[in-house]
Design an enzyme around this catalytic site. Structure first.
Site, PDB file in Angstrom:
ATOM      1  N   HIS A   1      -1.699   1.189   7.399  1.00  0.00           N
ATOM      2  CA  HIS A   1      -2.246   1.314   5.975  1.00  0.00           C
ATOM      3  C   HIS A   1      -1.994   2.587   5.462  1.00  0.00           C
ATOM      4  O   HIS A   1      -2.243   3.727   6.085  1.00  0.00           O
ATOM      5  CB  HIS A   1      -3.497   0.866   5.822  1.00  0.00           C
ATOM      6  CG  HIS A   1      -3.993   0.703   4.459  1.00  0.00           C
ATOM      7  ND1 HIS A   1      -3.599  -0.312   3.545  1.00  0.00           N
ATOM      8  CD2 HIS A   1      -4.943   1.473   3.838  1.00  0.00           C
ATOM      9  CE1 HIS A   1      -4.299  -0.128   2.360  1.00  0.00           C
ATOM     10  NE2 HIS A   1      -5.064   0.883   2.384  1.00  0.00           N
TER      11      HIS A   1
ATOM     12  N   CYS B   1       0.947  -1.039  -0.089  1.00  0.00           N
ATOM     13  CA  CYS B   1      -0.106   0.036  -0.130  1.00  0.00           C
ATOM     14  C   CYS B   1       0.823   1.274  -0.054  1.00  0.00           C
ATOM     15  O   CYS B   1       0.609   2.230  -0.771  1.00  0.00           O
ATOM     16  CB  CYS B   1      -0.864  -0.066   1.171  1.00  0.00           C
ATOM     17  SG  CYS B   1      -0.123  -0.070   2.744  1.00  0.00           S
TER      18      CYS B   1
END
Length: 378
Positions: free
Chosen positions: A323, A68
Site C-alpha cells: 500500500h 493508492c
C-alpha cells in the site's frame, strides 16, 4: 522496481483488464460531461488554481481499485504549485473525445473538482479511465517510481505548447555526465544524459546496508571499476581492458525526485523489500555531500543546490501485497499532511520520520520516493 549490482534497474508491471462495473460508470460520467456546455466548462477550467494554493487544500482521493499508488502520485503533482502553474496554461482539446483521452486536461478537471468540491475526498475515476487507454489499469499493483515515469511521459507527450514542455523539463529533469575511461591507455569518452529520478541503491556492491541518504548519494556518484567479465572494448587498445566508470552531476531541477531502491531482486527472480533504517534530512545541500570530482557544474548552478523536503511517497506491506500513501508539506501553510487515499490528516515531522524504516518491521512503512524542492528558485 529493483536493486542489482552496477546500478541496473528492472521493473515488472502486470496489466489487468478494467472491470465492467468501472467501464459502465465511466460511460455514464462521460455522457454527463458531454452534456455540459463546452465553452462554459473551458472558461471555468481556465480559472482553476492549484490545490497547493488553497488554505484548505488537503483533499483526499477515493481508492477506486488498488489506486493508492496513483492517488499518492497525483497528490504529489497537484500539491506542487510549480507544476499546477504549468498545468493551468495547457491547451484545452477542442473535441469531447480528445478531452477524455488527454491526461493533462483530465488532471486539470480533477484539480477543479478538488478545489471546488466541499467533500473531504473526490473520485479520480475520469482520469483513471483516461489512463486506461494508455495501459495504466486499475486493479494492478504498481511500482511508484515506474508509474511516476509513465505519468510524466504521458503529460509531456500531450503538452501542445513548446514553452510548457520546456518549463516542465526544467522543473523535473536531472542532467548528468557519464565518463568511461580506459585504465590502460587513459582514453576517455563522455556523454551527457538526463533522468527524471535519482535511482539510489540502498546496498553497496557487497550487499552492505548504506546508512544514510547522503551515503546513498555518495555511493551513486562514486567511480566504479569495470574489471574481469565487466571489461569494455577499447578501440585505441584494440581489445577489452579494465575501465573506470563514473557519473558527474551537471544540473539539478526545481523539483528533485529521489528513488530509494528498496525492492531487491534475488538470483531466483524473487523480489523482497529492504526495510532497514535509512534516515533522510529535511534540508539537503548537494555541495556538502558530493566532492568537486563528482560535479560538472559552474558556481552559479551549484549555488542553487540547496533543497528542502517537500514530499515522501511511502510503501507499507510486502512486494506482493503493498500500500502507498504520501506525506506532503503544504507550500502555503508549511505544514505536513498525510494523504492516505480518501483520508487526509495533519502530521508532524516525527510522523514523517517513521518512514525511515526498521529492519525488524518488514511490513512497516518505508520511504520509497523522496521529493525535494529547491530552496531558492532560479
Amino acid at each position: 522496481m529493483g536493486q542489482r549490482s552496477g546500478r541496473q534497474e528492472r521493473s515488472k508491471i502486470l496489466e489487468l483488464a478494467l472491470s465492467e462495473t468501472m467501464k459502465a460508470k465511466a460511460e455514464v460520467q462521460n455522457n454527463e460531461e458531454g452534456a455540459e456546455e463546452p465553452k462554459a466548462k473551458d472558461w471555468r477550467i481556465a480559472s482553476v488554481f492549484g490545490v497547493a494554493d488553497l488554505k484548505n487544500g488537503a483533499i483526499g482521493l477515493y481508492n477506486i481499485g488498488q489506486s493508492c499508488c496513483l492517488n499518492s502520485l497525483l497528490q504529489v503533482f497537484l500539491m506542487n504549485r510549480h507544476f499546477t502553474t504549468i498545468l493551468r496554461r495547457i491547451t484545452v482539446p477542442p473535441r469531447a473525445a480528445q478531452k477524455r483521452r488527454n491526461v493533462p486536461y483530465q488532471m486539470l478537471l480533477l484539480l477543479e473538482k478538488m478545489q471546488c468540491g466541499k467533500q473531504k475526498a473526490v473520485s479520480p475515476i475520469d482520469l483513471a479511465c483516461c489512463l486506461s487507454v494508455y495501459r495504466v489499469k486499475l486493479f494492478v499493483q504498481y511500482d511508484a517510481a515506474q508509474l511516476f515515469l509513465t505519468l510524466w511521459n504521458l503529460i509531456m507527450r500531450q503538452m501542445k505548447k513548446p514553452e510548457l514542455v520546456e518549463e516542465l523539463n526544467y522543473l523535473y529533469t536531472i542532467c548528468v555526465q557519464e565518463h568511461l575511461a580506459c585504465q590502460k591507455c587513459s582514453s576517455e569518452t563522455k556523454r551527457n544524459s538526463s533522468m527524471l529520478t535519482l535511482p539510489l541503491p540502498v546496498l553497496d556492491s557487497n550487499s552492505h546496508m548504506l546508512k544514510t541518504l547522503e551515503d546513498c548519494l555518495q555511493y551513486f556518484f562514486h567511480p566504479e571499476e569495470l574489471t574481469d567479465h565487466n571489461m569494455c572494448f577499447c578501440e585505441q587498445c584494440g581489445r577489452k581492458t579494465p575501465f573506470l566508470q563514473s557519473m558527474k552531476l551537471v544540473h539539478l531541477p526545481q523539483t528533485l525526485t529521489i528513488h530509494l531502491k528498496r525492492f531487491c531482486f534475488e538470483q531466483s527472480a524473487y523480489i523482497h523489500k529492504l526495510s532497514h533504517y535509512l534516515p533522510f534530512p529535511q534540508d539537503l545541500d548537494f555541495n556538502a555531500v558530493l566532492t568537486e570530482n563528482q560535479c560538472q557544474a559552474d558556481d552559479n548552478e551549484k549555488a542553487a543546490w540547496q533543497y528542502e523536503l517537500f514530499a515522501v511517497v511511502a510503501h507499507s506491506g510486502s512486494t506482493s501485497h503493498g500500500h502507498y500513501c504520501a506525506y506532503i508539506r503544504s507550500l502555503t501553510e508549511c505544514k505536513w499532511y498525510c494523504f492516505n487515499d480518501s483520508e487526509v490528516c495533519q502530521v508532524s515531522w516525527d510522523d514523517v520520520k517513521c518512514t525511515y524504516g526498521h529492519s525488524n518491521l518488514h511490513w512497516g512503512e518505508t520511504a520509497y520516493l523522496l521529493i525535494y524542492m529547491r530552496k531558492h528558485p532560479q
